[in-house]
Design a protein around this motif. Structure first.
Motif, short mmCIF file in Angstrom:
data_model
loop_
_atom_site.label_atom_id
_atom_site.label_comp_id
_atom_site.label_asym_id
_atom_site.label_seq_id
_atom_site.Cartn_x
_atom_site.Cartn_y
_atom_site.Cartn_z
N MET A 1 0.66 -1.17 0.43
CA MET A 1 -0.15 0.23 -0.21
C MET A 1 0.59 1.43 -0.04
O MET A 1 2.08 1.05 -0.28
N LYS A 2 0.18 2.46 -0.27
CA LYS A 2 1.22 3.46 -0.35
C LYS A 2 0.80 4.29 0.84
O LYS A 2 -0.65 4.16 1.56
N TRP A 3 2.05 5.62 1.31
CA TRP A 3 1.12 6.40 2.15
C TRP A 3 -0.20 7.01 2.05
O TRP A 3 -0.36 7.16 3.30
N HIS A 4 -0.40 7.01 0.95
CA HIS A 4 -1.35 8.28 0.77
C HIS A 4 -3.23 7.22 0.89
O HIS A 4 -3.45 7.51 2.04
N HIS A 5 -2.65 6.11 0.92
CA HIS A 5 -3.69 5.19 1.02
C HIS A 5 -4.20 5.71 2.35
O HIS A 5 -5.04 5.38 3.40
N VAL A 6 -3.14 5.40 4.02
CA VAL A 6 -3.03 5.72 5.06
C VAL A 6 -3.35 6.87 5.50
O VAL A 6 -4.34 6.79 6.49
N ALA A 7 -3.28 8.00 4.63
CA ALA A 7 -3.13 9.41 5.20
C ALA A 7 -4.76 9.51 4.60
O ALA A 7 -5.66 10.11 6.10
N GLU A 8 -5.60 8.28 4.13
CA GLU A 8 -6.98 9.16 3.62
C GLU A 8 -7.50 8.95 4.50
O GLU A 8 -8.71 8.97 4.52
N TRP A 10 -6.97 7.53 7.74
CA TRP A 10 -6.25 7.41 9.05
C TRP A 10 -6.86 6.94 10.13
O TRP A 10 -6.21 6.03 10.69
N PRO A 11 -7.62 6.89 10.93
CA PRO A 11 -8.18 6.18 11.49
C PRO A 11 -8.50 4.72 11.64
O PRO A 11 -8.87 4.54 12.61
N LEU A 29 -2.00 8.86 18.19
CA LEU A 29 -2.59 8.55 16.75
C LEU A 29 -3.34 10.12 15.99
O LEU A 29 -3.11 10.24 15.04
N ASP A 30 -4.42 10.00 17.08
CA ASP A 30 -4.89 11.48 16.47
C ASP A 30 -4.70 12.92 16.17
O ASP A 30 -4.74 13.41 15.36
N GLU A 31 -3.30 13.00 17.47
CA GLU A 31 -2.53 13.99 16.49
C GLU A 31 -1.44 13.95 15.65
O GLU A 31 -1.29 14.58 15.59
N VAL A 32 -0.83 12.40 15.64
CA VAL A 32 -0.38 12.29 13.89
C VAL A 32 -1.11 13.21 13.05
O VAL A 32 -0.87 13.42 11.93
N ASP A 33 -2.71 12.58 13.11
CA ASP A 33 -3.53 12.81 12.04
C ASP A 33 -3.07 12.59 10.68
O ASP A 33 -2.94 13.37 9.72
N GLY A 34 -2.10 11.17 10.38
CA GLY A 34 -1.69 11.13 8.82
C GLY A 34 -0.95 11.45 8.45
O GLY A 34 -0.43 11.24 7.40
N ASP A 35 -0.20 12.69 9.10
CA ASP A 35 1.09 13.12 8.56
C ASP A 35 2.43 12.49 8.97
O ASP A 35 2.62 12.10 9.75
N GLN A 36 3.15 11.66 7.70
CA GLN A 36 4.10 10.59 8.01
C GLN A 36 5.13 11.34 8.40
O GLN A 36 5.48 10.39 9.35
N ARG A 37 6.04 12.52 8.34
CA ARG A 37 6.67 12.63 9.54
C ARG A 37 6.60 12.62 10.53
O ARG A 37 7.23 11.83 11.58
N ARG A 38 5.14 13.39 11.26
CA ARG A 38 5.00 13.06 12.19
C ARG A 38 4.48 11.62 13.43
O ARG A 38 5.47 11.16 14.06
#
Length: 112
Positions: A1-8, A10-11, A29-38
Motif C-alpha cells: 500500500m502507499k502512504w496516501h492510502h494510510v493518510a486518507e 487514517w482512523p 494517533l489522533d495527534e499525528v492525523d496521518g502526517d507521515q513525518r510525525r
C-alpha cells in the motif's frame, strides 16, 4: 500500500498500527492525523529507534495489504475475496452464498 492510502483513511488504520506498535495509543494517533513525518517520529520515540530505523519499519509495514474496510471498490473487494480462499475449508467456495447457514430468514429485534 502507499502512504496516501494510510493518510486518507487514517482512523481506519489505528487498529493495524496499534497491533504493529503496541506502545502507541489512539490519542497519539489522533495527534499525528496521518502526517507521515510525525508518524515516523512517533514510532522512533515509542520504539526507541533511530529515525531511519523507524522509517524502515514503516516501509516494511506498508508492504502489507490494505485493510478491507479501508478501500471499498469492486477490484479491491474481489481481490480480498480471492485472498480469503486460504481461510476457506476444502470443498467450500469463497464465492458461495451464505444463505445455507440459515440466518438470512431471521428477523432481528427491530423487525428488519
Amino acid at each position: 500500500m502507499k502512504w496516501h492510502h494510510v493518510a486518507e483513511n487514517w482512523p481506519a488504520f489505528y487498529e493495524a498500527i496499534v497491533d504493529r506498535w503496541p506502545g502507541i495509543d489512539e490519542a497519539d494517533l489522533d495527534e499525528v492525523d496521518g502526517d507521515q513525518r510525525r508518524f515516523v517520529r512517533l514510532v522512533a520515540e515509542t520504539e526507541e529507534l533511530e529515525v531511519e530505523e523507524a522509517r524502515a519499519e514503516i516501509r516494511e509495514w506498508l508492504i502489507g495489504e490494505i485493510p478491507s474496510d479501508v478501500v471499498m471498490d469492486e477490484a479491491h473487494d474481489d481481490r480480498s475475496i480471492r485472498n480469503s480462499a486460504k481461510y476457506v475449508g476444502e470443498g467450500e467456495d469463497e464465492y458461495d452464498d451464505d444463505a445455507r447457514f440459515g440466518d438470512d430468514d431471521e428477523v432481528d429485534e427491530d423487525g428488519d
